[in-house]
Design a protein around this motif. Structure first.
Motif, PDB file in Angstrom:
ATOM      1  N   TYR A 193       0.870  -1.107   0.000  1.00 36.94           N
ATOM      2  CA  TYR A 193       0.000   0.000   0.000  1.00 36.94           C
ATOM      3  C   TYR A 193       0.896   1.141   0.000  1.00 36.94           C
ATOM      4  O   TYR A 193       1.205   1.618   1.022  1.00 36.94           O
ATOM      5  CB  TYR A 193      -0.715   0.141   1.278  1.00 36.94           C
ATOM      6  CG  TYR A 193      -1.514  -1.021   1.545  1.00 36.94           C
ATOM      7  CD1 TYR A 193      -2.382  -1.534   0.626  1.00 36.94           C
ATOM      8  CD2 TYR A 193      -1.416  -1.624   2.760  1.00 36.94           C
ATOM      9  CE1 TYR A 193      -3.138  -2.598   0.921  1.00 36.94           C
ATOM     10  CE2 TYR A 193      -2.189  -2.690   3.018  1.00 36.94           C
ATOM     11  CZ  TYR A 193      -3.029  -3.157   2.102  1.00 36.94           C
ATOM     12  OH  TYR A 193      -3.775  -4.202   2.384  1.00 36.94           O
ATOM     13  N   PHE A 232       1.761   4.919  -0.906  1.00 35.06           N
ATOM     14  CA  PHE A 232       1.806   5.994  -1.848  1.00 35.06           C
ATOM     15  C   PHE A 232       3.279   5.985  -2.037  1.00 35.06           C
ATOM     16  O   PHE A 232       3.971   6.628  -1.323  1.00 35.06           O
ATOM     17  CB  PHE A 232       1.323   7.294  -1.251  1.00 35.06           C
ATOM     18  CG  PHE A 232       1.304   8.354  -2.270  1.00 35.06           C
ATOM     19  CD1 PHE A 232       0.152   8.699  -2.919  1.00 35.06           C
ATOM     20  CD2 PHE A 232       2.473   8.976  -2.634  1.00 35.06           C
ATOM     21  CE1 PHE A 232       0.167   9.661  -3.889  1.00 35.06           C
ATOM     22  CE2 PHE A 232       2.473   9.930  -3.599  1.00 35.06           C
ATOM     23  CZ  PHE A 232       1.313  10.272  -4.216  1.00 35.06           C
ATOM     24  N   PHE A 247       4.581   0.615  -3.591  1.00 30.27           N
ATOM     25  CA  PHE A 247       3.589   0.040  -2.726  1.00 30.27           C
ATOM     26  C   PHE A 247       3.948  -1.392  -2.718  1.00 30.27           C
ATOM     27  O   PHE A 247       3.576  -2.096  -3.571  1.00 30.27           O
ATOM     28  CB  PHE A 247       2.190   0.199  -3.173  1.00 30.27           C
ATOM     29  CG  PHE A 247       1.448   1.290  -2.425  1.00 30.27           C
ATOM     30  CD1 PHE A 247       0.801   1.108  -1.230  1.00 30.27           C
ATOM     31  CD2 PHE A 247       1.419   2.563  -2.912  1.00 30.27           C
ATOM     32  CE1 PHE A 247       0.143   2.086  -0.587  1.00 30.27           C
ATOM     33  CE2 PHE A 247       0.757   3.537  -2.228  1.00 30.27           C
ATOM     34  CZ  PHE A 247       0.128   3.277  -1.071  1.00 30.27           C
ATOM     35  N   SER A 290      -1.866   6.451   1.668  1.00 35.09           N
ATOM     36  CA  SER A 290      -2.823   5.955   0.675  1.00 35.09           C
ATOM     37  C   SER A 290      -4.159   5.502   1.232  1.00 35.09           C
ATOM     38  O   SER A 290      -5.070   5.204   0.455  1.00 35.09           O
ATOM     39  CB  SER A 290      -2.203   4.822  -0.135  1.00 35.09           C
ATOM     40  OG  SER A 290      -1.368   5.360  -1.128  1.00 35.09           O
ATOM     41  N   LYS A 301      -7.104   7.228  -0.235  1.00 31.27           N
ATOM     42  CA  LYS A 301      -7.857   6.784  -1.409  1.00 31.27           C
ATOM     43  C   LYS A 301      -9.263   6.334  -1.046  1.00 31.27           C
ATOM     44  O   LYS A 301     -10.195   6.489  -1.853  1.00 31.27           O
ATOM     45  CB  LYS A 301      -7.090   5.674  -2.124  1.00 31.27           C
ATOM     46  CG  LYS A 301      -5.797   6.136  -2.796  1.00 31.27           C
ATOM     47  CD  LYS A 301      -5.098   5.002  -3.515  1.00 31.27           C
ATOM     48  CE  LYS A 301      -3.847   5.507  -4.243  1.00 31.27           C
ATOM     49  NZ  LYS A 301      -2.785   5.960  -3.327  1.00 31.27           N
ATOM     50  N   TYR A 358      -1.692  -0.839  -9.529  1.00 29.08           N
ATOM     51  CA  TYR A 358      -1.875   0.232  -8.550  1.00 29.08           C
ATOM     52  C   TYR A 358      -1.205   1.515  -9.028  1.00 29.08           C
ATOM     53  O   TYR A 358      -0.023   1.518  -9.343  1.00 29.08           O
ATOM     54  CB  TYR A 358      -1.279  -0.207  -7.214  1.00 29.08           C
ATOM     55  CG  TYR A 358      -1.702   0.630  -6.049  1.00 29.08           C
ATOM     56  CD1 TYR A 358      -2.741   0.220  -5.219  1.00 29.08           C
ATOM     57  CD2 TYR A 358      -1.080   1.836  -5.766  1.00 29.08           C
ATOM     58  CE1 TYR A 358      -3.137   0.989  -4.139  1.00 29.08           C
ATOM     59  CE2 TYR A 358      -1.472   2.610  -4.698  1.00 29.08           C
ATOM     60  CZ  TYR A 358      -2.496   2.183  -3.890  1.00 29.08           C
ATOM     61  OH  TYR A 358      -2.890   2.954  -2.819  1.00 29.08           O
ATOM     62  N   ASN A 410      -1.236   5.891  -8.317  1.00 30.82           N
ATOM     63  CA  ASN A 410      -1.714   7.092  -7.649  1.00 30.82           C
ATOM     64  C   ASN A 410      -2.303   8.090  -8.638  1.00 30.82           C
ATOM     65  O   ASN A 410      -3.159   8.904  -8.287  1.00 30.82           O
ATOM     66  CB  ASN A 410      -0.558   7.736  -6.880  1.00 30.82           C
ATOM     67  CG  ASN A 410      -0.058   6.836  -5.773  1.00 30.82           C
ATOM     68  OD1 ASN A 410      -0.718   6.652  -4.764  1.00 30.82           O
ATOM     69  ND2 ASN A 410       1.116   6.251  -5.962  1.00 30.82           N
ATOM     70  N   TYR A 456      -6.098   8.358  -8.928  1.00 31.17           N
ATOM     71  CA  TYR A 456      -6.790   9.032  -7.824  1.00 31.17           C
ATOM     72  C   TYR A 456      -6.562  10.544  -7.860  1.00 31.17           C
ATOM     73  O   TYR A 456      -7.402  11.314  -7.379  1.00 31.17           O
ATOM     74  CB  TYR A 456      -6.397   8.397  -6.491  1.00 31.17           C
ATOM     75  CG  TYR A 456      -7.303   7.228  -6.181  1.00 31.17           C
ATOM     76  CD1 TYR A 456      -8.332   7.340  -5.271  1.00 31.17           C
ATOM     77  CD2 TYR A 456      -7.164   6.030  -6.874  1.00 31.17           C
ATOM     78  CE1 TYR A 456      -9.194   6.287  -5.023  1.00 31.17           C
ATOM     79  CE2 TYR A 456      -8.025   4.970  -6.649  1.00 31.17           C
ATOM     80  CZ  TYR A 456      -9.045   5.104  -5.718  1.00 31.17           C
ATOM     81  OH  TYR A 456      -9.921   4.060  -5.501  1.00 31.17           O
ATOM     82  N   THR A 484       0.716  14.728  -3.440  1.00 34.50           N
ATOM     83  CA  THR A 484       0.076  13.485  -2.992  1.00 34.50           C
ATOM     84  C   THR A 484      -1.438  13.600  -3.100  1.00 34.50           C
ATOM     85  O   THR A 484      -2.120  12.651  -3.487  1.00 34.50           O
ATOM     86  CB  THR A 484       0.478  13.147  -1.553  1.00 34.50           C
ATOM     87  OG1 THR A 484       0.166  14.259  -0.698  1.00 34.50           O
ATOM     88  CG2 THR A 484       1.955  12.846  -1.451  1.00 34.50           C
ATOM     89  N   ALA A 501      -4.623  11.113  -3.553  1.00 36.81           N
ATOM     90  CA  ALA A 501      -4.040   9.771  -3.491  1.00 36.81           C
ATOM     91  C   ALA A 501      -3.357   9.502  -2.160  1.00 36.81           C
ATOM     92  O   ALA A 501      -3.116   8.350  -1.804  1.00 36.81           O
ATOM     93  CB  ALA A 501      -3.036   9.581  -4.621  1.00 36.81           C
ATOM     94  N   GLY A 502      -3.019  10.583  -1.396  1.00 38.38           N
ATOM     95  CA  GLY A 502      -2.261  10.292  -0.179  1.00 38.38           C
ATOM     96  C   GLY A 502      -2.007  11.432   0.772  1.00 38.38           C
ATOM     97  O   GLY A 502      -1.098  11.339   1.581  1.00 38.38           O
ATOM     98  N   GLY A 559      -1.459   2.566   3.968  1.00 35.51           N
ATOM     99  CA  GLY A 559      -0.736   3.639   3.313  1.00 35.51           C
ATOM    100  C   GLY A 559       0.691   3.659   3.807  1.00 35.51           C
ATOM    101  O   GLY A 559       0.961   3.323   4.957  1.00 35.51           O
TER     102      GLY A 559
END
Length: 462
Positions: free
Chosen positions: A6, A8, A15, A95, A98, A188, A190, A193, A260, A263-264, A321
């Motif tokens: 996971y 970010f 991740f 993360s 998300k 996956y 970022n 998002y 970020t 996404a984070g 995250g």
């Protein structure tokens, strides 16, 4: 990420996570009365085992059947000032953000303001292949869009406080070719998002932050949750560390929240995330039908902002995250009314494992605890094959030296550090989270891989 990470993080970040799984079927549902003081001691002993190997430094909260059965903090909020972590400590959740972004999208769908099948070109008209990529593809990491963290300039800017415009942020991935056709694979990213955040702003007419506050934070009274950790002024703000032990504390930088973003970028507390859990469980934000849709896997066990696993025969909904200096893990078993919230102000790739170990204990399933790494002795002949100079892609050289039967690693002209063998071809450093692995294949150059925190570097022997 689970079988991923996971993160970010870099590369994806990379991740990088491992999944805890078991073929064992769950036993009958426990009664709250079964969760005795001994059970609380068991949870505490599990967390202390991870803390003992420097993989837990933060706050844990466990809810079971309408009751908080465990809440405790460990380690340092600020090691330099000797301020311990506490239940009110504020952490970056990386993360796990998300899930908030996805829930906001789900709410907007409920209100008829968008559809999961809408192409993103409806909201971002000039996006390449935007007519083929849907909101659902973004939610489920199945869009094929290039991961922004693969861009070196993007990663560099993460470590600055510069304000980055939306157009500049999009430039790091917008014009890159898709990794695969939309809807055909899971990867996956970022970037997807980040695009969802832009869509939220287009639909609501609000900033991403204000939209999430209006739709989620305010209704749930999550008053200690926010978005700009760099600007946060709070006596409970945790200092981020890449590594922390009794004798060593390596501080790290707070990542740029304008990059970020959706996404984070969110920060929170364990108690605020507990409110989040109850809001999800009680369908305060979205209906039961919408929540079921949001937690139904699309590809590779990922739904709308959630990983969905089968653990001990039960449906585990979770997300974590991981950014430099902060790690989160949030897991819930709705059928059991069980939620585990773990927040750390260190980089740790073991937090999901810690959460699932606690879960096993509560459900009376077998588990193992982490053990400190132990040095083994390798033969003199074996040590010789590791010695040499290895070239990294960024023009740096890693030197592996053998001095009186002991191996040392030296980066360029930095001080050399002794390497300890964990097993053949795998080494570690004392009081450090670096892992060094050698790969030898006939007909190919010898390779060394160095993993530290969220970074992973590979070098070939010269």
């Amino acid at each position: 990420m689970r079988h991923q990470s996971y993160i970010f993080v870099l590369g994806c970040m990379i991740f990088i996570f491992s999944t805890f799984s078991s073929p064992l079927k769950a036993q009958a549902k426990l009664n709250v009365s079964d969760i005795s003081q001994e059970r609380k001691k068991e949870i505490d002993s599990i967390i202390n085992a991870f803390a003992a190997v420097n993989k837990f430094n933060g706050t844990a909260l466990v809810h079971y059947q309408n009751k908080t059965i465990f809440e405790r903090s460990y380690g340092w909020q600020n090691a330099e000032k000797k301020i311990p972590n506490q239940d009110k400590s504020v952490y970056q959740i990386a993360s796990l953000t998300k899930s908030f972004t996805a829930l906001t999208i789900v709410k907007l769908s409920e209100e008829g303001k968008l559809s999961f099948k809408d192409p993103i070109s409806k909201f971002i008209p000039d996006y390449p292949r935007g007519k083929e990529i849907t909101i659902e593809h973004l939610l489920t990491h199945s869009s094929g869009i290039y991961e922004a963290l693969r861009n070196k300039e993007y990663f560099r800017l993460l470590h600055t406080g510069e304000t980055i415009t939306k157009s500049k942020e999009l430039s790091f991935f917008k014009n890159e070719p898709l990794d695969f056709e939309p809807g055909t694979q899971f990867s996956y990213t970022n970037s997807g998002y980040i695009l969802l955040g832009i869509i939220i702003e287009k639909v609501t007419g609000l900033s991403y932050e204000d939209a999430v506050r209006k739709i989620i934070l305010n209704p749930l009274k999550m008053t200690h949750t926010g978005f700009d950790y760099l600007a946060l002024k709070s006596p409970y703000k945790t200092v981020p560390y890449s590594y922390i032990s009794k004798t060593k504390q390596d501080k790290t930088e707070i990542w740029n929240p304008t990059l970020t973003g959706p996404a984070g970028q969110i920060y929170s507390t364990a108690e605020d995330l507990y409110k989040y859990y109850k809001g999800l469980r009680d369908y305060t934000i979205v209906s039961k039908e919408s929540f079921k849709k949001a937690t139904t896997p699309y590809l590779s066990g990922y739904a709308y902002g959630w990983f969905v696993d089968d653990l001990f025969g039960k449906k585990l909904i979770n997300h974590g995250g991981n950014i430099e200096g902060s790690t989160s893990y949030f897991a819930m078993l709705p059928d059991e009314d069980l939620c585990i919230i773990l927040l750390n102000n260190i980089t740790s790739k073991k937090l999901e494992k810690a959460g699932n170990t606690i879960l096993a204990a509560i459900l009376r399933q077998p588990y193992t605890l982490p053990q400190p790494k132990k040095e083994v002795t390798l033969s003199t002949d074996l040590l010789k094959k590791y010695v040499g100079n290895y070239a990294l892609s960024d023009d740096h050289i890693v030197h592996i030296l053998n001095e009186n039967g002991q191996l040392f690693i030296q980066n360029d002209n930095d001080p050399k550090v002794r390497m300890l063998a964990e097993k053949e071809d795998v080494f570690f450093l004392q009081d450090d989270d670096t892992e060094i692995t050698f790969t030898f294949k006939k007909g190919e150059k010898d390779v060394i891989m160095i993993k530290k925190g969220l970074s992973s570097k590979t070098a070939e022997k010269l």
